[in-house]
Scaffold this motif. Structure first.
Motif, PDB file in Angstrom:
ATOM      1  N   UNK A 216     -38.629  37.046 -64.949  1.00  0.00           N
ATOM      2  CA  UNK A 216     -36.850  36.901 -65.571  1.00  0.00           C
ATOM      3  C   UNK A 216     -37.095  37.214 -67.114  1.00  0.00           C
ATOM      4  N   UNK A 217     -38.122  37.713 -67.592  1.00  0.00           N
ATOM      5  CA  UNK A 217     -38.036  38.091 -69.223  1.00  0.00           C
ATOM      6  C   UNK A 217     -37.362  39.408 -69.411  1.00  0.00           C
ATOM      7  N   UNK A 218     -37.107  39.556 -70.623  1.00  0.00           N
ATOM      8  CA  UNK A 218     -36.586  40.768 -71.136  1.00  0.00           C
ATOM      9  C   UNK A 218     -37.337  41.885 -70.780  1.00  0.00           C
ATOM     10  N   UNK A 219     -36.807  43.172 -70.952  1.00  0.00           N
ATOM     11  CA  UNK A 219     -37.537  44.446 -70.679  1.00  0.00           C
ATOM     12  C   UNK A 219     -37.337  45.304 -72.092  1.00  0.00           C
ATOM     13  N   UNK A 220     -38.118  46.080 -72.066  1.00  0.00           N
ATOM     14  CA  UNK A 220     -37.918  47.127 -73.349  1.00  0.00           C
ATOM     15  C   UNK A 220     -36.881  48.102 -72.936  1.00  0.00           C
ATOM     16  N   UNK A 221     -36.285  48.579 -73.989  1.00  0.00           N
ATOM     17  CA  UNK A 221     -35.428  49.764 -73.962  1.00  0.00           C
ATOM     18  C   UNK A 221     -36.191  50.807 -73.226  1.00  0.00           C
ATOM     19  N   UNK A 222     -35.292  51.751 -72.132  1.00  0.00           N
ATOM     20  CA  UNK A 222     -35.788  52.686 -71.728  1.00  0.00           C
ATOM     21  C   UNK A 222     -34.835  53.395 -70.701  1.00  0.00           C
TER      22      UNK A 222
END
Length: 421
Positions: A216-222
């Motif tokens: 449930x952590x953030x993800x990088x822009x992609x």
């Protein structure tokens, strides 16, 4: 079919006044009573002649009868004149064919008129402006899911917004009810099948096969699937169950960031648009096909021999994704450090507050965006007890979306509609 308003405005503007030519360059010069002029290539007038010998137009088919193998590109006109009573240009060809070009037909297609050129470009539905945070927060378009499902004009306006701004939102579908993605997809046209199936689900799960499902952590822009030779051009997500806290959706206009780099750091822009990177994605996905659970194992690698040129004839592409980067195959090893620095600079620009659109999808909301233009992510989140943040989604190609927009412009006789050549 053109909108009645457009035809009326053009028809009332002026009448055909004179015709001359063709000249040595085989150009036919037309003049209207308001002083406007048109320069029409003679062979193009023959090729697009609105007559039954040139085109077959029926309820089942609209097709060009001429084939280039048999088409005489040097054919000549025997006679040209203005039919004042019909307000049309008439051309008698040496073959004996008579072509009739109404005044409004010529004005709409006039290659010498800047307004006609500008109007014609809109048929391709290309975005003319990129956006930063302030711009998109002001103009982000939101539509009613209920109205979208029953009103063709809302379907048009929603999809047009996605074409121009790269993103739009539908609000208010029934909460917690599955099937919205399929219903919306059917209103648009055809969903694109990928190795994730037709419709996929995004939710935290054990033994995750994708980083989006792992925590449930953030993800990088992609962007999704740079490991494919033809990555999905649009992506849609529908919120079934939102998080108790966080889980906001973030978007950045990659075209806008690229323009910033072109102006502010041209060397970084040059590096990212002149060196190719290989993307690899290995794994599996489990989805349903014809009512049966199906596991698809894949090993994707985006190095395919294709021609991809922009309108200036130059390769001009920056592509980032969440696949594993592993290889730089077209540059010397000494250049790799510079490319990593350039990628870092691009990424830092994406996270600058001036570039980031951030909003929360509530239960029942849907967002559709341009996957090859916008980078996207989510921030970290906390689930409510006994509930898991869950979205369903799918992909589309521009051909289907833009076809739907143009079809609805025709069906609804909207002013933006454009004729075939």
């Amino acid at each position: 079919m053109l909108s009645a308003l457009l035809i009326r405005n053009i028809r009332n503007a002026s009448k055909l006044a004179s015709v001359a030519g063709p000249n040595a360059d085989r150009i036919v010069n037309v003049k209207w009573s308001n002083g406007k002029i048109g320069e029409f290539p003679l062979i193009w007038l023959r090729d697009t002649s609105p007559d039954a010998a040139t085109y077959t137009i029926s309820p089942a088919m609209t097709a060009r009868n001429l084939t280039m193998l048999e088409f005489d590109v040097e054919q000549k006109a025997k006679k040209l004149w203005i039919d004042v009573d019909e307000d049309s240009l008439k051309i008698e060809w040496e073959s004996g064919l008579l072509s009739t070009f109404p005044s409004e037909w010529l004005q709409i297609r006039n290659p010498s008129d800047q307004e006609a050129k500008k109007r014609r470009k809109k048929v391709y539905l290309f975005p003319e402006e990129t956006w930063g945070k302030e711009d998109i927060e002001r103009k982000l378009k939101r539509f009613s899911h209920e109205e979208f499902m029953k009103n063709d004009r809302v379907v048009h306006d929603f999809l047009e917004a996605v074409c121009i701004d790269g993103i739009a939102v539908l609000k208010g579908a029934p909460k917690g009810v599955r099937g919205a993605v399929e219903d919306i997809g059917n209103r648009i046209g055809m969903i694109k099948r990928t190795h994730f199936g037709m419709v996929f689900e995004v939710s935290t799960k054990a033994d995750a096969s994708n980083m989006a499902y792992a925590s449930n952590g953030g993800l990088p822009f992609h962007t999704d699937f740079p490991s494919l030779s033809h990555p999905p051009q649009l992506q849609m997500l529908h919120m079934l169950q939102s998080a108790e806290e966080g889980g906001n959706s973030l978007f950045v206009d990659g075209f806008h960031v690229a323009e910033q780099l072109r102006k502010e750091n041209p060397e970084v822009f040059r590096l990212l648009t002149t060196h190719s990177m290989e993307y690899i994605e290995e794994g599996y996905d489990v989805h349903e096909i014809n009512g049966k659970t199906f596991r698809f194992d894949y090993d994707m690698c985006a190095r395919h021999k294709v021609i991809r040129l922009n309108d200036e004839g130059k390769v001009n592409k920056i592509q980032f994704g969440n696949a594993m980067r592993s290889w730089f195959y077209d540059c010397e090893p000494a250049k790799v450090q510079d490319i990593y620095r350039a990628m870092k600079t691009f990424t830092e620009h994406c996270y600058q507050p001036r570039n980031v659109l951030k909003f929360r999808l509530e239960d029942g909301d849907t967002v559709l965006w341009a996957n090859q233009r916008l980078l996207h992510t989510r921030d970290g989140f906390k689930n409510a007890p006994g509930k898991s943040r869950t979205l369903t989604g799918c992909y589309f190609d521009w051909d289907i979306v833009k076809s739907r927009v143009r079809y609805l412009r025709d069906k609804l006789s909207l002013e933006q509609n454009q004729p075939s050549a």
